[in-house]
Design a protein around this motif. Structure first.
Motif, PDB file in Angstrom:
ATOM      1  N   ILE A  36     -10.454  54.219  -4.638  1.00  0.00           N
ATOM      2  CA  ILE A  36      -9.477  55.144  -5.197  1.00  0.00           C
ATOM      3  C   ILE A  36     -10.252  56.405  -5.575  1.00  0.00           C
ATOM      4  CG2 ILE A  36      -7.753  55.590  -6.971  1.00  0.00           C
ATOM      5  CD1 ILE A  36      -7.463  52.542  -7.295  1.00  0.00           C
ATOM      6  N   VAL A  37      -9.818  57.543  -5.038  1.00  0.00           N
ATOM      7  CA  VAL A  37     -10.538  58.797  -5.239  1.00  0.00           C
ATOM      8  C   VAL A  37      -9.680  59.743  -6.077  1.00  0.00           C
ATOM      9  CG1 VAL A  37     -11.697  60.736  -4.124  1.00  0.00           C
ATOM     10  CG2 VAL A  37     -11.657  58.493  -3.004  1.00  0.00           C
ATOM     11  N   LEU A  38     -10.285  60.290  -7.131  1.00  0.00           N
ATOM     12  CA  LEU A  38      -9.573  61.162  -8.059  1.00  0.00           C
ATOM     13  C   LEU A  38     -10.003  62.614  -7.881  1.00  0.00           C
ATOM     14  CD1 LEU A  38      -9.699  58.918 -11.246  1.00  0.00           C
ATOM     15  CD2 LEU A  38      -8.003  58.962  -9.420  1.00  0.00           C
ATOM     16  N   LEU A  94     -13.814  58.071   4.137  1.00  0.00           N
ATOM     17  CA  LEU A  94     -13.065  57.378   3.090  1.00  0.00           C
ATOM     18  C   LEU A  94     -11.565  57.639   3.146  1.00  0.00           C
ATOM     19  CD1 LEU A  94     -15.898  56.743   2.023  1.00  0.00           C
ATOM     20  CD2 LEU A  94     -14.988  57.021  -0.282  1.00  0.00           C
ATOM     21  N   ASN A  95     -11.139  58.628   3.913  1.00  0.00           N
ATOM     22  CA  ASN A  95      -9.694  58.808   4.094  1.00  0.00           C
ATOM     23  C   ASN A  95      -9.053  57.531   4.642  1.00  0.00           C
ATOM     24  OD1 ASN A  95      -9.350  61.420   3.176  1.00  0.00           O
ATOM     25  ND2 ASN A  95      -9.631  62.355   5.180  1.00  0.00           N
ATOM     26  N   ALA A  96      -9.800  56.812   5.470  1.00  0.00           N
ATOM     27  CA  ALA A  96      -9.251  55.625   6.131  1.00  0.00           C
ATOM     28  C   ALA A  96      -9.158  54.424   5.204  1.00  0.00           C
ATOM     29  CB  ALA A  96     -10.099  55.266   7.355  1.00  0.00           C
ATOM     30  N   ILE A  99      -7.158  55.388  -1.509  1.00  0.00           N
ATOM     31  CA  ILE A  99      -5.966  56.021  -2.075  1.00  0.00           C
ATOM     32  C   ILE A  99      -6.427  57.281  -2.787  1.00  0.00           C
ATOM     33  CG2 ILE A  99      -4.114  55.832  -3.781  1.00  0.00           C
ATOM     34  CD1 ILE A  99      -3.611  54.078  -1.386  1.00  0.00           C
ATOM     35  N   GLY A 100      -5.808  58.409  -2.477  1.00  0.00           N
ATOM     36  CA  GLY A 100      -6.161  59.668  -3.107  1.00  0.00           C
ATOM     37  C   GLY A 100      -5.141  60.058  -4.168  1.00  0.00           C
ATOM     38  N   VAL A 134      -2.171  50.418  -8.757  1.00  0.00           N
ATOM     39  CA  VAL A 134      -2.820  50.496  -7.444  1.00  0.00           C
ATOM     40  C   VAL A 134      -4.008  49.548  -7.378  1.00  0.00           C
ATOM     41  CG1 VAL A 134      -4.072  52.005  -5.855  1.00  0.00           C
ATOM     42  CG2 VAL A 134      -2.043  52.863  -7.032  1.00  0.00           C
ATOM     43  N   GLN A 135      -4.816  49.534  -8.426  1.00  0.00           N
ATOM     44  CA  GLN A 135      -5.995  48.668  -8.446  1.00  0.00           C
ATOM     45  C   GLN A 135      -5.623  47.196  -8.328  1.00  0.00           C
ATOM     46  OE1 GLN A 135      -8.058  48.183 -12.199  1.00  0.00           O
ATOM     47  NE2 GLN A 135     -10.056  48.209 -11.203  1.00  0.00           N
TER      48      GLN A 135
END
Length: 261
Positions: A36-38, A94-96, A99-100, A134-135
């Motif tokens: 998960i990217v913030l 990491l796009n693949a 979750i952004g 999400v987690q």
């Protein structure tokens, strides 16, 4: 004429095909999502929503501020274009696999990046609830909830040093270090450890950061150190090594080895 009629009929049959039976599900599967990217948007609510829906950049979720609202912009089963060239624990693209989540926040308030806009309590509360959901659904490890600046430290600074990583980590939404252990470790950091670029580079790589093992104090090493400090020691993120920075990295390496991404 008969040939074309027969061919068209065959193509129509292939296009339609038999109905798909969805009554069985394989046991051997898991979520595609590992990370998960913030991010922060560097824009206001209106511009953030416009950019993330009309331009060639996107995120799965956008959290606005004043008023706080969560927008779902990309289905979690699809790739959003938010991470760009990136790496974490050796995983690339990491796009693949992520979750952004974008938060409306202007980021730095001056050109020297010494003053940063705070995140509101309501906005972080909304983020906490979303992260927890999400987690839990995708079984994302705490150490894989990361900053854009963690996975792309040579290009990005978001969500910046004003982001409350410590607060979220205490809720299990991200990783943090053992503060008591680090306090005891700081005076034990040796001059060799502090002065060795190869040691610092290997330590940061072990805890996930993309960093070339150049063995010298080059620009990329300073930038990765600064990204690390923004996350774990946001009061001072100059990119210069010191005993506290090394002690924090050592503690994280002890608890979160790279062999368990």
């Amino acid at each position: 004429m008969l040939f074309w009629v027969t061919t068209l009929a065959w193509l129509a049959g292939c296009a339609g095909g038999p109905p798909i039976d969805r009554s069985h599900h394989a046991a051997g599967q898991d979520s595609r999502v590992r990370f998960i990217v913030l991010h922060y948007t560097s824009e206001n609510n209106e511009n953030s929503l416009r950019i993330l829906t009309r331009d060639r950049v996107s995120a799965h979720y956008l959290i606005t501020d004043e008023p706080v609202r969560i927008y779902s912009l990309v289905d979690e089963n699809r790739r959003a274009w938010h991470a760009g060239q990136s790496q974490w624990f050796g995983y690339r693209d990491l796009n693949a696999t992520s979750i952004g989540i974008e938060l409306v926040n202007p980021g730095p308030l001056d050109g020297t990046r010494t003053r940063w806009a705070p995140y509101s309590k309501a906005q972080i509360g909304a983020l906490s609830a979303l992260l927890r959901d999400v987690q839990s659904r995708h079984h994302v490890n705490a150490w894989n909830i990361v900053a854009h600046s963690d996975i792309a430290p040579l290009r990005k600074t978001d969500p910046g040093p004003a982001f409350p990583w410590r607060e979220l980590a205490r809720q299990g939404l991200g990783r943090w270090y053992d503060e008591n252990a680090v306090t005891q470790r700081i005076p034990q950091v040796t001059a060799v450890e502090l002065g060795s670029p190869a040691y610092i580079q290997s330590l940061l790589a072990r805890i996930g950061y993309p960093i070339a093992q150049s063995g010298v104090w080059d620009a990329q090493t300073r930038q990765v150190i600064s990204a690390f400090q923004m996350h774990y020691r946001p009061a001072n993120y100059t990119g210069q090594t010191d005993s506290e920075t090394v002690a924090i990295a050592q503690d994280l390496a002890r608890h979160f080895p790279a062999s368990t991404p």
